[in-house]
Design a protein around this motif. Structure first.
Motif, mmCIF file in Angstrom:
data_model
loop_
_atom_site.group_PDB
_atom_site.id
_atom_site.type_symbol
_atom_site.label_atom_id
_atom_site.label_comp_id
_atom_site.label_asym_id
_atom_site.label_seq_id
_atom_site.Cartn_x
_atom_site.Cartn_y
_atom_site.Cartn_z
ATOM 1 N N SER A 1 0.822 -1.213 0.000
ATOM 2 C CA SER A 1 0.000 0.000 0.000
ATOM 3 C C SER A 1 0.855 1.262 0.000
ATOM 4 O O SER A 1 0.608 2.187 -0.788
ATOM 5 C CB SER A 1 -0.928 -0.006 1.218
ATOM 6 O OG SER A 1 -1.687 1.173 1.275
ATOM 7 N N VAL A 2 1.886 1.330 0.854
ATOM 8 C CA VAL A 2 2.707 2.533 0.931
ATOM 9 C C VAL A 2 3.572 2.689 -0.314
ATOM 10 O O VAL A 2 3.843 3.815 -0.773
ATOM 11 C CB VAL A 2 3.582 2.558 2.194
ATOM 12 C CG1 VAL A 2 2.715 2.596 3.445
ATOM 13 C CG2 VAL A 2 4.551 1.391 2.243
ATOM 14 N N VAL A 3 4.001 1.544 -0.903
ATOM 15 C CA VAL A 3 4.841 1.620 -2.110
ATOM 16 C C VAL A 3 4.020 2.049 -3.319
ATOM 17 O O VAL A 3 4.502 2.809 -4.173
ATOM 18 C CB VAL A 3 5.522 0.254 -2.368
ATOM 19 C CG1 VAL A 3 6.217 0.245 -3.731
ATOM 20 C CG2 VAL A 3 6.543 -0.043 -1.276
ATOM 21 N N SER A 4 2.772 1.579 -3.385
ATOM 22 C CA SER A 4 1.933 1.935 -4.535
ATOM 23 C C SER A 4 1.690 3.438 -4.616
ATOM 24 O O SER A 4 1.465 3.993 -5.697
ATOM 25 C CB SER A 4 0.593 1.198 -4.459
ATOM 26 O OG SER A 4 -0.170 1.644 -3.349
ATOM 27 N N ALA A 5 1.791 4.120 -3.481
ATOM 28 C CA ALA A 5 1.552 5.573 -3.462
ATOM 29 C C ALA A 5 2.651 6.355 -4.161
ATOM 30 O O ALA A 5 2.421 7.480 -4.628
ATOM 31 C CB ALA A 5 1.428 6.048 -2.017
ATOM 32 N N ILE A 6 3.860 5.770 -4.262
ATOM 33 C CA ILE A 6 4.971 6.528 -4.855
ATOM 34 C C ILE A 6 5.566 5.842 -6.090
ATOM 35 O O ILE A 6 6.449 6.394 -6.742
ATOM 36 C CB ILE A 6 6.097 6.755 -3.807
ATOM 37 C CG1 ILE A 6 6.505 5.438 -3.103
ATOM 38 C CG2 ILE A 6 5.657 7.766 -2.785
ATOM 39 C CD1 ILE A 6 7.581 4.665 -3.756
ATOM 40 N N SER A 7 5.107 4.627 -6.410
ATOM 41 C CA SER A 7 5.699 3.907 -7.537
ATOM 42 C C SER A 7 5.375 4.555 -8.874
ATOM 43 O O SER A 7 6.001 4.232 -9.883
ATOM 44 C CB SER A 7 5.237 2.449 -7.541
ATOM 45 O OG SER A 7 3.824 2.368 -7.615
ATOM 46 N N GLY A 8 4.420 5.487 -8.881
ATOM 47 C CA GLY A 8 4.093 6.189 -10.119
ATOM 48 C C GLY A 8 5.122 7.232 -10.504
ATOM 49 O O GLY A 8 5.097 7.753 -11.622
ATOM 50 N N GLU B 1 8.286 12.789 1.016
ATOM 51 C CA GLU B 1 7.357 11.666 0.906
ATOM 52 C C GLU B 1 8.112 10.354 0.713
ATOM 53 O O GLU B 1 7.773 9.333 1.326
ATOM 54 C CB GLU B 1 6.402 11.881 -0.261
ATOM 55 C CG GLU B 1 5.357 10.771 -0.396
ATOM 56 C CD GLU B 1 4.433 10.975 -1.585
ATOM 57 O OE1 GLU B 1 3.544 10.115 -1.782
ATOM 58 O OE2 GLU B 1 4.593 11.965 -2.314
ATOM 59 N N LEU B 2 9.160 10.405 -0.136
ATOM 60 C CA LEU B 2 9.938 9.198 -0.400
ATOM 61 C C LEU B 2 10.631 8.683 0.870
ATOM 62 O O LEU B 2 10.654 7.490 1.143
ATOM 63 C CB LEU B 2 10.976 9.462 -1.490
ATOM 64 C CG LEU B 2 10.420 9.795 -2.886
ATOM 65 C CD1 LEU B 2 11.558 10.012 -3.860
ATOM 66 C CD2 LEU B 2 9.486 8.706 -3.388
ATOM 67 N N LYS B 3 11.203 9.618 1.630
ATOM 68 C CA LYS B 3 11.886 9.230 2.860
ATOM 69 C C LYS B 3 10.899 8.725 3.907
ATOM 70 O O LYS B 3 11.223 7.838 4.708
ATOM 71 C CB LYS B 3 12.708 10.402 3.407
ATOM 72 C CG LYS B 3 13.914 10.764 2.547
ATOM 73 C CD LYS B 3 14.761 11.827 3.187
ATOM 74 C CE LYS B 3 15.921 12.216 2.265
ATOM 75 N NZ LYS B 3 16.789 11.085 1.931
ATOM 76 N N ASN B 4 9.699 9.294 3.897
ATOM 77 C CA ASN B 4 8.662 8.817 4.822
ATOM 78 C C ASN B 4 8.278 7.377 4.503
ATOM 79 O O ASN B 4 8.127 6.538 5.405
ATOM 80 C CB ASN B 4 7.436 9.726 4.733
ATOM 81 C CG ASN B 4 6.337 9.282 5.687
ATOM 82 O OD1 ASN B 4 6.570 9.061 6.868
ATOM 83 N ND2 ASN B 4 5.126 9.129 5.156
ATOM 84 N N VAL B 5 8.153 7.065 3.205
ATOM 85 C CA VAL B 5 7.842 5.696 2.787
ATOM 86 C C VAL B 5 8.994 4.772 3.155
ATOM 87 O O VAL B 5 8.789 3.645 3.630
ATOM 88 C CB VAL B 5 7.555 5.644 1.274
ATOM 89 C CG1 VAL B 5 7.448 4.185 0.807
ATOM 90 C CG2 VAL B 5 6.262 6.386 0.949
ATOM 91 N N THR C 1 16.789 1.688 0.009
ATOM 92 C CA THR C 1 17.989 2.354 -0.507
ATOM 93 C C THR C 1 17.624 3.361 -1.588
ATOM 94 O O THR C 1 18.123 4.509 -1.592
ATOM 95 C CB THR C 1 18.968 1.306 -1.084
ATOM 96 O OG1 THR C 1 19.361 0.416 -0.043
ATOM 97 C CG2 THR C 1 20.208 1.983 -1.670
ATOM 98 N N GLN C 2 16.776 2.960 -2.510
ATOM 99 C CA GLN C 2 16.374 3.860 -3.599
ATOM 100 C C GLN C 2 15.589 5.058 -3.071
ATOM 101 O O GLN C 2 15.793 6.197 -3.512
ATOM 102 C CB GLN C 2 15.526 3.099 -4.616
ATOM 103 C CG GLN C 2 16.291 2.105 -5.463
ATOM 104 C CD GLN C 2 17.328 2.768 -6.336
ATOM 105 O OE1 GLN C 2 17.120 3.887 -6.856
ATOM 106 N NE2 GLN C 2 18.475 2.105 -6.506
ATOM 107 N N LEU C 3 14.708 4.833 -2.123
ATOM 108 C CA LEU C 3 13.871 5.917 -1.605
ATOM 109 C C LEU C 3 14.682 6.920 -0.795
ATOM 110 O O LEU C 3 14.311 8.101 -0.689
ATOM 111 C CB LEU C 3 12.739 5.343 -0.759
ATOM 112 C CG LEU C 3 11.709 4.499 -1.522
ATOM 113 C CD1 LEU C 3 10.741 3.833 -0.552
ATOM 114 C CD2 LEU C 3 10.953 5.337 -2.542
ATOM 115 N N ASN C 4 15.777 6.474 -0.214
ATOM 116 C CA ASN C 4 16.648 7.386 0.553
ATOM 117 C C ASN C 4 17.710 8.045 -0.322
ATOM 118 O O ASN C 4 18.467 8.907 0.149
ATOM 119 C CB ASN C 4 17.342 6.620 1.685
ATOM 120 C CG ASN C 4 16.408 6.368 2.859
ATOM 121 O OD1 ASN C 4 15.584 7.223 3.195
ATOM 122 N ND2 ASN C 4 16.534 5.198 3.485
#
Length: 305
Positions: free
Chosen positions: A92-99, A106-110, A206-209
């Motif tokens: 659920s949390v990944v689907s919010a930013i995978s677009g 937001e990325l760091k929060n995920v 790693t990618q989100l950070n």
């Protein structure tokens, strides 16, 4: 043929002893409420009873094994349900930013949420039944997973099964292997899937950070997590199937033991009402024998003049 007084007395004594022996046996059966108190009472049925007792004890052991297996599988089922819920949250949390969201906050929060979810997933993978780690194969004394990696699984965790005998020449595997669930790409056999869920989570974090996240990698990791969720679902189905077999074997062994107990009781237990009647009848016969013997023993030559 001349019947001497000595012959009469011996015959009378024999009848008294015979009646006494029959009465003693009846009284023993009444006291024990069993028709067989020693092998010589009924050698054929004694052998039959010993065979039934061996089968009954084996059935009791099978039921004990099944109870242990069901408890173990119940713990596994609960842990897998927990893993499934964690994976739903992760997806659920990944689907919010995978677009392709570019908002760094937001990325760091995920990433932070995924870090916590990964810890929870590892905790579920290290679930214990008593002091045994249920997903560690046969090396149940060491936690099978760690948060840091790779590798994420313990060097001592293995893919050996834990089998219990549930019927003669029939075994049931009571454990599912954590390596095949959370780090399946390192498993020798992959019955549920081939994704390393913990590795996919770490790659995402790693990618989100990162200052320049690669969204193609993020999308691939997101797809891997979805496949990992299906992997856990497959493991849940396996556990459910094992538990169903456990219940079937419990019902079968319980039925067999109940049947054996009924046959054993029918063979061994005495009919006390019938024995009480026989005791009264035998006691009367013994008293009559004693009385007639006493009369005969008083007779002399004068009685025939």
């Amino acid at each position: 043929m001349r019947v001497t007084p000595n012959m009469s007395s011996q015959n009378a004594l024999y009848n008294i002893q015979k009646n006494r022996a029959v009465l003693d046996k009846i009284q023993e059966q009444l006291a024990s409420q069993q028709t067989i108190n020693r092998p010589s009472d009924d050698p054929i049925n004694t052998r039959y009873l010993l065979d039934m007792n061996d089968k009954f004890q084996a059935g009791t052991q099978y039921l004990s094994n099944l109870n242990k297996a069901d408890t173990w599988l119940s713990f596994s089922e609960t842990a897998l349900t927990g893993m499934q819920e964690i994976m739903k949250q992760a997806n659920s949390v990944v689907s919010a930013i995978s677009g392709g969201s570019q908002d760094a906050t937001e990325l760091k929060n995920v990433a932070s949420q995924l870090t916590e979810l990964k810890k929870q997933l590892v905790d579920m993978g290290n679930t214990q039944y008593g002091d045994q780690y249920i997903f560690a194969g046969t090396d149940t004394n060491v936690p099978p997973f760690s948060v840091t990696g790779p590798p994420y699984d313990s060097a001592t965790s293995n893919e050996a099964t834990m089998d219990v005998e549930v019927r003669q020449n029939s075994n049931l595997t009571m454990n599912v292997l954590g390596k095949q669930i959370l780090t399946a790409d390192t498993a020798a056999t992959q019955p549920y899937g081939n994704k390393n869920i913990l590795s996919a989570m770490d790659s995402l974090i790693t990618q989100l950070n990162s200052a320049n996240p690669d969204f193609s990698v993020i999308r691939q990791n997101a797809s891997d997590l979805e496949d990992g969720t299906e992997q856990i679902t497959n493991a849940q189905s396996d556990v459910a199937s094992k538990r169903k077999r456990v219940q079937t074997m419990v019902d079968l062994n319980t039925y067999n033991n109940n049947t054996l107990a009924t046959l054993r009781d029918a063979t061994l237990l005495a009919d006390t009402y019938k024995l009480a009647i026989q005791q009264t009848s035998q006691q009367t016969a013994l008293e009559a024998t004693l009385s007639s013997t006493a009369k005969i023993s008083k007779m002399s030559l004068l009685d025939y003049i």
